[in-house]
Design an enzyme around this catalytic site. Structure first.
Site, short mmCIF file in Angstrom:
data_model
loop_
_atom_site.label_atom_id
_atom_site.label_comp_id
_atom_site.label_asym_id
_atom_site.label_seq_id
_atom_site.Cartn_x
_atom_site.Cartn_y
_atom_site.Cartn_z
N CYS A 115 0.84 -1.19 0.00
CA CYS A 115 0.00 0.00 0.00
C CYS A 115 0.88 1.24 0.00
CB CYS A 115 -0.90 0.05 1.24
SG CYS A 115 -2.04 -1.33 1.41
N ASP A 116 0.32 2.32 -0.52
CA ASP A 116 0.99 3.62 -0.42
C ASP A 116 -0.07 4.71 -0.42
OD1 ASP A 116 3.86 4.90 -0.61
OD2 ASP A 116 2.49 6.17 -1.77
N SER A 117 0.09 5.67 0.50
CA SER A 117 -0.87 6.76 0.62
C SER A 117 -0.19 8.10 0.41
CB SER A 117 -1.52 6.75 2.02
OG SER A 117 -2.25 5.57 2.25
#
Length: 217
Positions: free
Chosen positions: A82-84
Site C-alpha cells: 500500500c501507499d498513501s
C-alpha cells in the site's frame, strides 16, 4: 491455508487488519519511494503514482521471500503493498519528515479539503510463483479543521505528523483536526478494507479464508 503478508512497516495498517480479524505476517520492503516516483513518466496521474508505489513494495517483498524460500509463509500467500499520499492543489504530498515542512503543509491544509489517495497491490503467491495480481486505489476527501497555533505546535512537536502521508492521522492525535471525511475511513488510515476485499477476490481469495488462517486450532 492462505497467509496474508503485509509489505509495510506501518503499525496503523497492521492494527486495521488485526481489528478486522487478520493477523498479518509483516515483511518490510526496501523500496526507495522517491526513486520509484521519479522514474515515472512526467504527467503520470496521481492515482497511478500511488498504485505504482504500492506495486513496487508488494513485488519487492514477494521477490525477497520467494528467493529466500521463506517456509513459514506456506505454499499459498497473498502479499499486499500500500501507499498513501495527500492530493492538495493538484500536488501529491507524502511524509513531510521535518517540522518545517509539516508546518508549511498545515498552513495550506487548515480549514480546507483534500483527497487522501491510497494505492493497493495484491499479489497471489502459490508454490513458489506469482499466480495472480490486482491493483487499484481509493480516494477519500478529508475536511480539515483549523488547529489553534499552540495545538499545531504541540502536534508537530509530538513527531506524529512527520512520519505519515499528508502530515496527519485520522486514528491518532491528528484526528482532533479532521472535521469529517467523505469515503472509507480505513483507507485514510492506510489500507482500505472494502477495496482490499475486492482485490483479494480478484486473485481468488475470500475474507473467510484469511479468517480461517488465523483461527486457533
Amino acid at each position: 491455508m492462505t497467509r496474508f503478508v503485509l509489505a509495510s512497516a506501518s503499525p496503523a495498517r497492521r492494527e486495521v487488519l488485526r481489528s478486522a480479524g487478520i493477523e498479518p505476517v509483516v515483511l518490510v520492503s526496501d523500496v526507495d519511494e522517491d526513486a520509484v516516483a521519479a522514474a515515472l513518466p512526467e504527467g503520470t496521474p496521481p492515482h497511478r503514482v500511488v498504485v505504482e508505489l504500492a506495486r513496487a513494495k508488494a513485488e519487492s517483498v514477494a521477490a525477497e521471500f520467494l528467493a529466500a524460500g521463506t517456509a513459514e509463509l506456506g505454499a499459498d500467500s497473498v502479499v499486499v503493498g500500500c501507499d498513501s499520499m495527500l492530493l492538495v492543489d493538484g500536488e501529491l504530498q507524502g511524509k513531510p519528515h521535518t517540522p518545517e515542512i509539516a508546518r508549511t503543509r498545515w498552513a495550506v491544509m487548515a480549514g480546507r479539503s483534500a483527497d487522501l489517495i491510497t494505492g493497493h497491490c495484491v499479489l497471489r503467491v502459490r508454490d513458489g510463483e506469482i499466480v495472480g495480481s490486482a491493483l487499484d486505489c481509493s480516494a477519500t476527501t478529508v475536511h480539515f479543521g483549523k488547529p489553534e497555533p499552540e495545538e499545531l505546535n504541540a502536534y508537530i512537536d509530538s513527531g506524529e505528523p512527520l512520519k505519515v502521508a499528508g502530515a496527519f492521522t485520522l486514528d491518532g492525535r491528528g484526528g482532533w483536526f479532521v472535521d469529517r471525511i467523505d469515503g472509507d475511513p480505513s483507507s485514510v488510515i492506510g489500507i482500505g478494507l472494502p477495496l482490499l476485499r475486492r482485490l483479494l477476490g480478484d486473485v481468488g481469495v475470500g475474507i473467510a479464508q484469511l479468517w480461517a488462517a488465523d483461527t486457533p486450532g
